[in-house]
Design an enzyme around this catalytic site. Structure first.
Site, PDB file in Angstrom:
ATOM      1  N   ASN A 278       1.228  -1.335   0.275  1.00 39.61           N
ATOM      2  CA  ASN A 278      -0.019   0.342  -0.021  1.00 39.61           C
ATOM      3  C   ASN A 278       0.871   0.906   0.112  1.00 39.61           C
ATOM      4  OD1 ASN A 278      -2.286   1.192  -0.090  1.00 39.61           O
ATOM      5  ND2 ASN A 278      -2.559   1.168   2.227  1.00 39.61           N
TER       6      ASN A 278
ATOM      7  N   LEU B 131       6.212  -8.926   5.593  1.00 42.03           N
ATOM      8  CA  LEU B 131       6.646  -9.097   7.499  1.00 42.03           C
ATOM      9  C   LEU B 131       6.488 -10.518   7.224  1.00 42.03           C
ATOM     10  CD1 LEU B 131       7.090  -6.429   7.912  1.00 42.03           C
ATOM     11  CD2 LEU B 131       7.004  -6.569  10.328  1.00 42.03           C
TER      12      LEU B 131
ATOM     13  N   PHE C 219       4.711  -0.373  11.850  1.00 39.45           N
ATOM     14  CA  PHE C 219       2.835   0.615  11.384  1.00 39.45           C
ATOM     15  C   PHE C 219       2.147  -1.027  10.419  1.00 39.45           C
ATOM     16  CE2 PHE C 219       5.615   3.382  12.126  1.00 39.45           C
ATOM     17  CZ  PHE C 219       5.222   4.736  12.557  1.00 39.45           C
TER      18      PHE C 219
ATOM     19  N   SER D 204      -4.836   1.786  17.704  1.00 40.69           N
ATOM     20  CA  SER D 204      -6.048   2.959  17.031  1.00 40.69           C
ATOM     21  C   SER D 204      -6.666   3.518  17.815  1.00 40.69           C
ATOM     22  CB  SER D 204      -6.283   2.073  15.909  1.00 40.69           C
ATOM     23  OG  SER D 204      -7.807   3.073  15.071  1.00 40.69           O
TER      24      SER D 204
ATOM     25  N   TYR E 257     -10.698  -5.386  11.197  1.00 41.30           N
ATOM     26  CA  TYR E 257      -9.505  -4.738  11.648  1.00 41.30           C
ATOM     27  C   TYR E 257      -8.980  -4.614  13.171  1.00 41.30           C
ATOM     28  CZ  TYR E 257      -7.045  -0.242  11.490  1.00 41.30           C
ATOM     29  OH  TYR E 257      -6.030   1.228  11.547  1.00 41.30           O
TER      30      TYR E 257
ATOM     31  N   LYS F   2      -6.276  -4.720  15.233  1.00 43.96           N
ATOM     32  CA  LYS F   2      -4.975  -4.156  16.574  1.00 43.96           C
ATOM     33  C   LYS F   2      -5.360  -4.827  18.022  1.00 43.96           C
ATOM     34  CE  LYS F   2      -4.234  -1.601  13.288  1.00 43.96           C
ATOM     35  NZ  LYS F   2      -2.424  -1.491  13.514  1.00 43.96           N
TER      36      LYS F   2
ATOM     37  N   ASN G 160     -11.611   5.907   1.208  1.00 39.95           N
ATOM     38  CA  ASN G 160     -12.742   5.251   2.229  1.00 39.95           C
ATOM     39  C   ASN G 160     -12.718   6.183   3.461  1.00 39.95           C
ATOM     40  OD1 ASN G 160     -13.075   2.198   1.948  1.00 39.95           O
ATOM     41  ND2 ASN G 160     -11.255   2.643   2.448  1.00 39.95           N
TER      42      ASN G 160
ATOM     43  N   GLY H  26     -21.313   0.516  10.914  1.00 44.43           N
ATOM     44  CA  GLY H  26     -20.509   0.989  12.223  1.00 44.43           C
ATOM     45  C   GLY H  26     -20.180   2.056  12.551  1.00 44.43           C
ATOM     46  N   ASP H  27     -20.675   3.379  11.860  1.00 39.17           N
ATOM     47  CA  ASP H  27     -19.499   4.557  12.733  1.00 39.17           C
ATOM     48  C   ASP H  27     -20.389   4.844  13.815  1.00 39.17           C
ATOM     49  OD1 ASP H  27     -18.293   5.197  10.113  1.00 39.17           O
ATOM     50  OD2 ASP H  27     -19.757   6.739   9.259  1.00 39.17           O
TER      51      ASP H  27
HETATM   52  P1  NAD Z   1      -0.597   2.573   5.309  1.00 40.91           P
HETATM   53  O1  NAD Z   1      -1.225   1.411   4.928  1.00 40.91           O
HETATM   54  O2  NAD Z   1      -0.455   3.975   4.433  1.00 40.91           O
HETATM   55  O3  NAD Z   1       1.248   1.746   5.744  1.00 40.91           O
HETATM   56  C1  NAD Z   1       0.927   0.531   5.968  1.00 40.91           C
HETATM   57  C2  NAD Z   1       2.231   0.014   5.409  1.00 40.91           C
HETATM   58  O4  NAD Z   1       2.934  -1.475   6.141  1.00 40.91           O
HETATM   59  C3  NAD Z   1       2.313   0.612   3.400  1.00 40.91           C
HETATM   60  O5  NAD Z   1       3.173   0.729   3.502  1.00 40.91           O
HETATM   61  C4  NAD Z   1       2.634  -1.651   3.267  1.00 40.91           C
HETATM   62  O6  NAD Z   1       2.510  -1.588   1.791  1.00 40.91           O
HETATM   63  C5  NAD Z   1       2.761  -1.678   4.709  1.00 40.91           C
HETATM   64  N1  NAD Z   1       2.707  -3.697   4.446  1.00 40.91           N
HETATM   65  C6  NAD Z   1       1.436  -3.991   5.264  1.00 40.91           C
HETATM   66  N2  NAD Z   1       1.617  -4.952   5.291  1.00 40.91           N
HETATM   67  C7  NAD Z   1       2.791  -5.029   5.452  1.00 40.91           C
HETATM   68  C8  NAD Z   1       3.586  -6.568   5.830  1.00 40.91           C
HETATM   69  N3  NAD Z   1       2.888  -7.650   5.271  1.00 40.91           N
HETATM   70  N4  NAD Z   1       4.773  -6.628   5.313  1.00 40.91           N
HETATM   71  C9  NAD Z   1       5.585  -5.489   5.159  1.00 40.91           C
HETATM   72  N5  NAD Z   1       4.964  -4.012   4.630  1.00 40.91           N
HETATM   73  C10 NAD Z   1       3.778  -4.358   5.020  1.00 40.91           C
HETATM   74  O7  NAD Z   1      -1.323   2.954   6.508  1.00 40.91           O
HETATM   75  P2  NAD Z   1      -0.782   4.076   7.340  1.00 40.91           P
HETATM   76  O8  NAD Z   1      -2.228   4.980   7.712  1.00 40.91           O
HETATM   77  O9  NAD Z   1      -0.010   4.615   7.586  1.00 40.91           O
HETATM   78  O10 NAD Z   1      -1.258   3.144   9.216  1.00 40.91           O
HETATM   79  C11 NAD Z   1      -0.107   2.639   9.479  1.00 40.91           C
HETATM   80  C12 NAD Z   1      -0.359   2.052  10.923  1.00 40.91           C
HETATM   81  O11 NAD Z   1      -0.972   2.877  11.709  1.00 40.91           O
HETATM   82  C13 NAD Z   1      -1.362   0.889  10.401  1.00 40.91           C
HETATM   83  O12 NAD Z   1      -1.237  -0.361  11.579  1.00 40.91           O
HETATM   84  C14 NAD Z   1      -2.618   1.066  11.284  1.00 40.91           C
HETATM   85  O13 NAD Z   1      -3.759   0.023  11.054  1.00 40.91           O
HETATM   86  C15 NAD Z   1      -2.129   2.166  12.352  1.00 40.91           C
HETATM   87  N6  NAD Z   1      -3.679   3.572  11.858  1.00 40.91           N
HETATM   88  C16 NAD Z   1      -3.939   4.106  11.117  1.00 40.91           C
HETATM   89  C17 NAD Z   1      -5.038   5.138  11.670  1.00 40.91           C
HETATM   90  C18 NAD Z   1      -5.049   5.897   9.966  1.00 40.91           C
HETATM   91  O14 NAD Z   1      -5.831   6.584   9.545  1.00 40.91           O
HETATM   92  N7  NAD Z   1      -4.298   5.813   8.904  1.00 40.91           N
HETATM   93  C19 NAD Z   1      -5.308   5.266  12.220  1.00 40.91           C
HETATM   94  C20 NAD Z   1      -5.446   4.821  13.309  1.00 40.91           C
HETATM   95  C21 NAD Z   1      -4.286   3.238  13.309  1.00 40.91           C
HETATM   96  C1  UD1 Z   2     -12.226   4.949  10.468  1.00 40.03           C
HETATM   97  C2  UD1 Z   2     -12.181   4.039  10.544  1.00 40.03           C
HETATM   98  C3  UD1 Z   2     -11.791   3.563  11.917  1.00 40.03           C
HETATM   99  C4  UD1 Z   2      -9.880   3.839  11.586  1.00 40.03           C
HETATM  100  C5  UD1 Z   2     -10.114   4.838  11.429  1.00 40.03           C
HETATM  101  C6  UD1 Z   2      -7.893   5.188  10.381  1.00 40.03           C
HETATM  102  C7  UD1 Z   2     -14.658   2.802  10.333  1.00 40.03           C
HETATM  103  C8  UD1 Z   2     -16.162   2.708  10.335  1.00 40.03           C
HETATM  104  N1  UD1 Z   2     -13.891   3.421  11.209  1.00 40.03           N
HETATM  105  O1  UD1 Z   2     -12.577   6.252  11.133  1.00 40.03           O
HETATM  106  O2  UD1 Z   2     -11.551   2.156  11.852  1.00 40.03           O
HETATM  107  O3  UD1 Z   2      -9.676   2.949  12.672  1.00 40.03           O
HETATM  108  O4  UD1 Z   2     -11.279   5.469   9.851  1.00 40.03           O
HETATM  109  O5  UD1 Z   2      -8.023   4.815   9.391  1.00 40.03           O
HETATM  110  O6  UD1 Z   2     -14.523   2.971   8.782  1.00 40.03           O
HETATM  111  N2  UD1 Z   2     -17.049  10.725   6.717  1.00 40.03           N
HETATM  112  C9  UD1 Z   2     -17.971  11.173   5.953  1.00 40.03           C
HETATM  113  N3  UD1 Z   2     -17.920  10.967   4.560  1.00 40.03           N
HETATM  114  C10 UD1 Z   2     -16.509   9.945   4.038  1.00 40.03           C
HETATM  115  C11 UD1 Z   2     -15.961   9.390   5.089  1.00 40.03           C
HETATM  116  C12 UD1 Z   2     -16.369  10.008   6.685  1.00 40.03           C
HETATM  117  O7  UD1 Z   2     -18.970  11.207   5.876  1.00 40.03           O
HETATM  118  O8  UD1 Z   2     -16.657  10.381   2.246  1.00 40.03           O
HETATM  119  C13 UD1 Z   2     -17.726  11.396   7.891  1.00 40.03           C
HETATM  120  C14 UD1 Z   2     -18.234   9.686   8.687  1.00 40.03           C
HETATM  121  O9  UD1 Z   2     -18.721   8.787   8.335  1.00 40.03           O
HETATM  122  C15 UD1 Z   2     -16.937  10.038   9.863  1.00 40.03           C
HETATM  123  C16 UD1 Z   2     -15.944  10.859   9.770  1.00 40.03           C
HETATM  124  O10 UD1 Z   2     -16.095  11.613   8.500  1.00 40.03           O
HETATM  125  O11 UD1 Z   2     -18.012  10.712  10.730  1.00 40.03           O
HETATM  126  C17 UD1 Z   2     -14.526  10.327   9.829  1.00 40.03           C
HETATM  127  O12 UD1 Z   2     -14.098   9.034   8.845  1.00 40.03           O
HETATM  128  P1  UD1 Z   2     -13.435   8.439   8.637  1.00 40.03           P
HETATM  129  O13 UD1 Z   2     -11.845   9.479   7.915  1.00 40.03           O
HETATM  130  O14 UD1 Z   2     -13.611   7.085   7.559  1.00 40.03           O
HETATM  131  O15 UD1 Z   2     -12.453   8.061  10.098  1.00 40.03           O
HETATM  132  P2  UD1 Z   2     -13.406   7.256  11.305  1.00 40.03           P
HETATM  133  O16 UD1 Z   2     -14.641   6.834  10.665  1.00 40.03           O
HETATM  134  O17 UD1 Z   2     -13.756   7.968  12.470  1.00 40.03           O
END
Ligand code: NAD
Ligand code: UD1
Length: 338
Positions: free
Chosen positions: A36, A60, A81, A125, A149, A153, A198, A294-295
């Protein structure tokens, strides 16, 4: 220089953390399978910091290849990450999520034990709080998850809690991120989702740049200030710096610590949209849609513990976050793709 294994370091949060690690005198070694992310990230990190970090294209889940990385490097810590993160996809393909997120983590911990690398920062998360009984959310709240997902975590948190009970030499920081948005102020690195985003912020910026017609606002009948969902958005650079602070804590032999990383402020979907309109200087079309399954209505953190114990305090506000998200999107309309 202290070598830090950064698993998933090519991704959105990982790449910003690698920049922060370099700026704070660490030597980050990235391990990522690029499932990704894009190889171009390395050049961009080089443009920002003047240093191209070492990179291993390794999954990994491949224990032997991951072991080679440990054989070739003397790490003082790992930041993990690497994982799949799309909630909807995890409901459709649960096994893929359990396999990728759990096996990668088990391999990493096993090799850390074997090579005596005793410090781990893990990306958890706010999703582990499910629908909280009240806000702000404290680290002591009950944990509930509603999708595969989120379950990965929570399972990983449980695995690490069990492991630390018997391995007193092992230190873990469970960082529970709230909603990271924004991008590096240079506009060189940022979030680059595949396909239809998303999450809210990349969707808004893609509407603003003209790639998508209109933002769907998922529900305006929640019990919130304007009826739309409220979240704790945090600038990705603030979040990245939180990892550097967490490492300092681990090096004091802290055992397992858990921190919320957010700003402590909740913004509604419409407030974020309007902040983005201010950043780009024009109106962004939106339409009210049904609630997304799920929201939850409201989610924001209490971050006092992270402030008291590691000195973490977010410095960017919502306008800064929108400015930097927009700057990244404008400079990279197709993300890292040429
Ligand atoms: P991201 O997808 O941009 O980064 C994850 C990276 O991990 C990617 O570069 C992907 O290629 C790599 N990866 C996935 N599976 C792998 C594997 N098996 N081996 C090696 N590399 C692998 O995601 P992000 O937004 O940077 O998120 C980083 C971490 O934080 C994730 O674990 C995610 O679940 C967590 N997190 C993200 C958010 C968010 O909103 N972005 C919120 C809460 C938690
Ligand atoms: C989502 C995930 C959560 C994850 C987080 C970070 C779901 C149900 N939850 O959280 O598990 O840890 O992302 O990756 O997917 N919204 C809109 N229109 C859109 C997109 C979002 O109105 O097109 C709204 C959502 O309803 C929410 C807010 O924006 O109220 C934030 O949404 P989003 O960015 O997807 O984050 P979370 O829902 O908080």
């Amino acid at each position: 220089m202290k070598k830090i294994l950064v698993a998933g370091g090519m991704g959105y949060i990982g790449s910003h953390t690698v920049v922060n690690l370099i700026e704070n005198g660490y030597d980050p070694i990235i391990v990522d399978n690029l499932s990704n992310s894009n190889i171009e990230v390395l050049n961009r990190i080089n443009m920002i910091t003047g240093k191209k970090p070492a990179f291993y294209k390794v999954d990994l889940c491949d224990y032997d290849k991951l072991e080679n990385v440990f054989k070739e490097n003397d790490f003082v810590a790992a930041i993990h990450f690497a994982g799949l993160k799309a909630v909807g996809e995890s409901v459709e393909k649960p096994l893929m999520y359990y396999q990728n997120n759990l096996i990668s983590t088990l391999n990493l911990i096993e090799l850390m034990e074997k090579y005596k690398v005793n410090n781990l920062v893990f990306s958890s998360s706010a999703t582990v709080y499910g629908d909280p009984i009240s806000v702000p959310i404290y680290e002591t709240f009950d944990l509930h998850v509603t999708n595969p997902y989120g379950r990965t975590k929570l399972m990983i948190e449980d695995i690490l809690r069990d492991y630390c009970k018997v391995h007193k030499e092992f230190n873990v920081a469970l960082l529970r991120y709230f909603n990271p948005i924004g991008a590096h102020p240079s506009g060189l690195i940022g979030e680059d989702p595949n396909g239809i985003p998303n999450n809210l912020m990349p969707y808004i910026t893609q509407v603003a740049i003209g790639k998508r017609e209109c933002l769907g606002v998922f529900g305006n009948d929640y019990n919130t200030k304007d009826g739309t969902g409220v979240r704790d958005y945090i600038h990705v650079c603030d979040l990245a710096y939180g990892h550097v602070l967490a490492l300092d804590k681990l090096f004091t032999n802290s055992g397992l610590v858990t921190y919320n990383l957010g700003t402590g402020n909740g913004y509604s979907v419409l407030e974020v949209l309007h902040a983005m309109e201010k950043a780009c200087g024009f109106k962004i079309p939106y339409q009210i849609k049904p609630r997304r399954e799920g929201d939850i209505a409201t989610c924001y953190a209490n971050c006092d513990k992270a402030f008291k114990e590691i000195g973490f305090k977010a410095k960017y506000n919502i306008d800064d976050m929108c400015r930097d998200s927009w700057n990244w999107q404008k400079k990279n309309p197709n993300g890292y793709k040429k």
